[in-house]
Motif scaffolding. Sequence first.
Motif, PDB file in Angstrom:
ATOM      1  N   TYR A  34       8.132  11.735   0.372  1.00 18.66           N
ATOM      2  CA  TYR A  34       6.566  11.894   0.136  1.00 18.66           C
ATOM      3  C   TYR A  34       5.656  10.510   0.432  1.00 18.66           C
ATOM      4  CZ  TYR A  34       6.269  16.597  -1.792  1.00 18.66           C
ATOM      5  OH  TYR A  34       6.125  18.046  -1.938  1.00 18.66           O
ATOM      6  N   PHE A  35       6.394   9.526   0.079  1.00 20.55           N
ATOM      7  CA  PHE A  35       5.678   8.122  -0.027  1.00 20.55           C
ATOM      8  C   PHE A  35       5.981   7.265   1.223  1.00 20.55           C
ATOM      9  CE2 PHE A  35       6.387   9.742  -4.349  1.00 20.55           C
ATOM     10  CZ  PHE A  35       5.138  10.137  -4.729  1.00 20.55           C
ATOM     11  N   LEU A  36       4.890   7.037   1.918  1.00 19.30           N
ATOM     12  CA  LEU A  36       4.946   5.736   3.033  1.00 19.30           C
ATOM     13  C   LEU A  36       4.628   4.543   2.308  1.00 19.30           C
ATOM     14  CD1 LEU A  36       5.396   4.740   5.956  1.00 19.30           C
ATOM     15  CD2 LEU A  36       3.123   5.714   6.317  1.00 19.30           C
ATOM     16  N   ILE A  37       5.308   3.495   2.428  1.00 20.47           N
ATOM     17  CA  ILE A  37       5.222   2.329   1.702  1.00 20.47           C
ATOM     18  C   ILE A  37       4.776   1.323   2.874  1.00 20.47           C
ATOM     19  CG2 ILE A  37       5.964   0.635   0.239  1.00 20.47           C
ATOM     20  CD1 ILE A  37       5.912   3.409  -1.021  1.00 20.47           C
ATOM     21  N   LEU A  38       3.875   0.788   2.806  1.00 19.90           N
ATOM     22  CA  LEU A  38       3.596  -0.409   3.618  1.00 19.90           C
ATOM     23  C   LEU A  38       3.260  -1.737   2.933  1.00 19.90           C
ATOM     24  CD1 LEU A  38       2.896  -0.576   6.898  1.00 19.90           C
ATOM     25  CD2 LEU A  38       0.674  -0.461   6.265  1.00 19.90           C
ATOM     26  N   ALA A  39       4.074  -2.675   3.285  1.00 19.88           N
ATOM     27  CA  ALA A  39       4.189  -3.981   2.828  1.00 19.88           C
ATOM     28  C   ALA A  39       3.984  -5.078   3.685  1.00 19.88           C
ATOM     29  CB  ALA A  39       5.522  -4.044   2.007  1.00 19.88           C
ATOM     30  N   LEU A  94       8.485  11.441 -15.482  1.00 22.56           N
ATOM     31  CA  LEU A  94       8.178  10.213 -14.565  1.00 22.56           C
ATOM     32  C   LEU A  94       7.131  10.831 -13.500  1.00 22.56           C
ATOM     33  CD1 LEU A  94      11.724   8.722 -13.702  1.00 22.56           C
ATOM     34  CD2 LEU A  94      10.080   7.973 -15.197  1.00 22.56           C
ATOM     35  N   THR A  95       6.249   9.726 -13.309  1.00 21.80           N
ATOM     36  CA  THR A  95       5.000   9.950 -12.588  1.00 21.80           C
ATOM     37  C   THR A  95       4.949   8.598 -11.548  1.00 21.80           C
ATOM     38  OG1 THR A  95       2.795  10.656 -12.200  1.00 21.80           O
ATOM     39  CG2 THR A  95       3.304   9.134 -13.955  1.00 21.80           C
ATOM     40  N   PHE A  96       4.136   8.582 -10.598  1.00 24.55           N
ATOM     41  CA  PHE A  96       3.961   7.559  -9.799  1.00 24.55           C
ATOM     42  C   PHE A  96       2.515   6.799  -9.897  1.00 24.55           C
ATOM     43  CE2 PHE A  96       7.096  10.792  -8.042  1.00 24.55           C
ATOM     44  CZ  PHE A  96       8.173   9.546  -7.953  1.00 24.55           C
ATOM     45  N   ASP A  97       2.772   5.451 -10.046  1.00 21.80           N
ATOM     46  CA  ASP A  97       1.350   4.833  -9.965  1.00 21.80           C
ATOM     47  C   ASP A  97       1.197   4.156  -8.726  1.00 21.80           C
ATOM     48  OD1 ASP A  97      -0.719   3.002 -10.317  1.00 21.80           O
ATOM     49  OD2 ASP A  97       0.221   1.840 -11.887  1.00 21.80           O
ATOM     50  N   ASN A  98       0.693   4.960  -7.715  1.00 19.36           N
ATOM     51  CA  ASN A  98       0.257   4.570  -6.262  1.00 19.36           C
ATOM     52  C   ASN A  98      -0.566   3.287  -6.185  1.00 19.36           C
ATOM     53  OD1 ASN A  98       2.186   6.342  -5.471  1.00 19.36           O
ATOM     54  ND2 ASN A  98       0.932   7.843  -5.291  1.00 19.36           N
ATOM     55  N   THR A  99      -1.127   2.915  -7.245  1.00 17.78           N
ATOM     56  CA  THR A  99      -1.959   1.609  -7.170  1.00 17.78           C
ATOM     57  C   THR A  99      -1.494   0.164  -7.560  1.00 17.78           C
ATOM     58  OG1 THR A  99      -2.588   1.789  -9.672  1.00 17.78           O
ATOM     59  CG2 THR A  99      -3.994   3.023  -8.130  1.00 17.78           C
ATOM     60  N   VAL A 100       0.008   0.403  -7.442  1.00 16.33           N
ATOM     61  CA  VAL A 100       0.648  -1.135  -7.590  1.00 16.33           C
ATOM     62  C   VAL A 100       0.375  -1.862  -6.489  1.00 16.33           C
ATOM     63  CG1 VAL A 100       2.455  -0.212  -9.056  1.00 16.33           C
ATOM     64  CG2 VAL A 100       2.788  -0.176  -6.532  1.00 16.33           C
ATOM     65  N   SER A 101       0.338  -3.097  -6.617  1.00 21.00           N
ATOM     66  CA  SER A 101      -0.276  -4.054  -5.459  1.00 21.00           C
ATOM     67  C   SER A 101       0.737  -5.086  -4.801  1.00 21.00           C
ATOM     68  CB  SER A 101      -1.450  -4.781  -6.077  1.00 21.00           C
ATOM     69  OG  SER A 101      -1.172  -5.531  -7.164  1.00 21.00           O
ATOM     70  N   ASN A 102       1.762  -5.035  -5.362  1.00 17.54           N
ATOM     71  CA  ASN A 102       2.930  -5.836  -4.659  1.00 17.54           C
ATOM     72  C   ASN A 102       4.265  -5.437  -4.867  1.00 17.54           C
ATOM     73  OD1 ASN A 102       3.863  -7.094  -7.239  1.00 17.54           O
ATOM     74  ND2 ASN A 102       2.210  -8.296  -7.323  1.00 17.54           N
ATOM     75  N   PHE A 159      -4.261  10.557   2.586  1.00 18.58           N
ATOM     76  CA  PHE A 159      -5.423  10.208   1.622  1.00 18.58           C
ATOM     77  C   PHE A 159      -6.113  11.246   0.786  1.00 18.58           C
ATOM     78  CE2 PHE A 159      -5.095   7.524   5.493  1.00 18.58           C
ATOM     79  CZ  PHE A 159      -5.325   6.366   5.118  1.00 18.58           C
ATOM     80  N   ASP A 160      -5.016  12.273   0.434  1.00 17.77           N
ATOM     81  CA  ASP A 160      -5.694  13.315  -0.464  1.00 17.77           C
ATOM     82  C   ASP A 160      -5.404  12.501  -1.881  1.00 17.77           C
ATOM     83  OD1 ASP A 160      -6.123  15.248  -2.344  1.00 17.77           O
ATOM     84  OD2 ASP A 160      -4.739  16.659  -1.550  1.00 17.77           O
ATOM     85  N   ARG A 161      -6.238  12.148  -2.638  1.00 20.81           N
ATOM     86  CA  ARG A 161      -6.307  11.426  -3.984  1.00 20.81           C
ATOM     87  C   ARG A 161      -6.494  12.677  -5.145  1.00 20.81           C
ATOM     88  NH1 ARG A 161      -4.019   8.328  -1.099  1.00 20.81           N
ATOM     89  NH2 ARG A 161      -4.881   6.316  -0.416  1.00 20.81           N
ATOM     90  N   THR A 162      -6.446  13.913  -4.897  1.00 17.08           N
ATOM     91  CA  THR A 162      -6.564  14.761  -5.914  1.00 17.08           C
ATOM     92  C   THR A 162      -5.324  15.483  -6.291  1.00 17.08           C
ATOM     93  OG1 THR A 162      -6.747  16.661  -4.353  1.00 17.08           O
ATOM     94  CG2 THR A 162      -8.828  15.536  -4.784  1.00 17.08           C
ATOM     95  N   ARG A 163      -4.179  14.797  -5.977  1.00 15.64           N
ATOM     96  CA  ARG A 163      -2.859  15.232  -6.353  1.00 15.64           C
ATOM     97  C   ARG A 163      -1.970  14.069  -7.160  1.00 15.64           C
ATOM     98  NH1 ARG A 163      -2.056  20.261  -4.215  1.00 15.64           N
ATOM     99  NH2 ARG A 163       0.094  19.894  -3.554  1.00 15.64           N
ATOM    100  N   GLN A 164      -1.095  14.517  -8.056  1.00 19.40           N
ATOM    101  CA  GLN A 164      -0.418  13.449  -8.486  1.00 19.40           C
ATOM    102  C   GLN A 164       1.286  13.960  -8.626  1.00 19.40           C
ATOM    103  OE1 GLN A 164      -1.241  10.685 -10.229  1.00 19.40           O
ATOM    104  NE2 GLN A 164       0.784  10.082 -10.605  1.00 19.40           N
ATOM    105  N   TRP A 175       0.942  -1.339  -0.128  1.00 22.67           N
ATOM    106  CA  TRP A 175       0.121  -0.085  -0.075  1.00 22.67           C
ATOM    107  C   TRP A 175       0.971   1.330  -0.175  1.00 22.67           C
ATOM    108  CZ3 TRP A 175      -0.568  -4.346   3.264  1.00 22.67           C
ATOM    109  CH2 TRP A 175      -1.699  -4.787   2.843  1.00 22.67           C
ATOM    110  N   ILE A 176       0.579   2.336  -0.896  1.00 27.49           N
ATOM    111  CA  ILE A 176       1.447   3.437  -0.897  1.00 27.49           C
ATOM    112  C   ILE A 176       0.377   4.545  -0.432  1.00 27.49           C
ATOM    113  CG2 ILE A 176       2.542   5.038  -2.462  1.00 27.49           C
ATOM    114  CD1 ILE A 176       3.082   2.227  -4.277  1.00 27.49           C
ATOM    115  N   TYR A 177       1.122   5.407   0.359  1.00 28.14           N
ATOM    116  CA  TYR A 177       0.187   6.448   1.029  1.00 28.14           C
ATOM    117  C   TYR A 177       1.106   7.657   0.563  1.00 28.14           C
ATOM    118  CZ  TYR A 177      -2.337   3.028   3.574  1.00 28.14           C
ATOM    119  OH  TYR A 177      -3.200   1.923   4.148  1.00 28.14           O
ATOM    120  N   GLN A 178       0.619   8.585  -0.040  1.00 27.40           N
ATOM    121  CA  GLN A 178       1.506   9.866  -0.763  1.00 27.40           C
ATOM    122  C   GLN A 178       1.015  10.913   0.369  1.00 27.40           C
ATOM    123  OE1 GLN A 178       1.381  10.898  -5.017  1.00 27.40           O
ATOM    124  NE2 GLN A 178       0.648  12.855  -4.419  1.00 27.40           N
ATOM    125  N   ALA A 179       1.934  11.637   0.928  1.00 25.29           N
ATOM    126  CA  ALA A 179       1.731  12.613   1.916  1.00 25.29           C
ATOM    127  C   ALA A 179       1.657  13.832   1.146  1.00 25.29           C
ATOM    128  CB  ALA A 179       3.118  13.070   2.665  1.00 25.29           C
TER     129      ALA A 179
END
Length: 161
Positions: free
Chosen positions: A59-64, A131-139, A96-101, A15-19
């Motif tokens: 910016y990105f907190l990764i939980l695995a 380069l941009t980030f796909d925060n929906t990757v699942s593994n 949890f702000d999903r309005t920013r890329q 799970w990727i959480y973008q600050a």
Amino acid sequence: MFVDIEQLPSAAKVWIYQANKPLDNSTQHYILEKTKAFIESWDSHGRALKGSAAIYYSYFLILAVDEAHAGVSGCSIDKSVHFIKELGQELNIDFFDRTRQAFIQNGDIIVENFKNLKTHINVGMIKRDTLTFDNTVSNLEEFYSSWQVPASQSWLAKYFA
């Protein structure tokens, strides 16, 4: 049980959480310590989960979590979301702000509101190869191979047609 993220298998759930703002070093350290403590007590139906956390690009907190060790359940996922929300409230950070890329430009992370993206693309501030980030990757396998992609290979591709 907490382990280094490199010790988890490529199939580990991510799970990727973008600050909503960059995290300074002391905030990153605090977040990782709190997240480590959370993971040490994280379970799924009484079975300890084997997981990790990391912060990338300030910016990105990764939980695995290694689901081969113990599978996550809806309740355990809810616990992690609740933990991240509480942590954000404590530190005045919105994970949890999903309005920013986010993008990488000249080695820096730039975070833009969705409503500005088409304009930035039209004027060339965001290019096909930005380069941009796909925060929906699942593994972890997808995280390492597909998290950072050129804008033209992301959901933004429709703006480059």
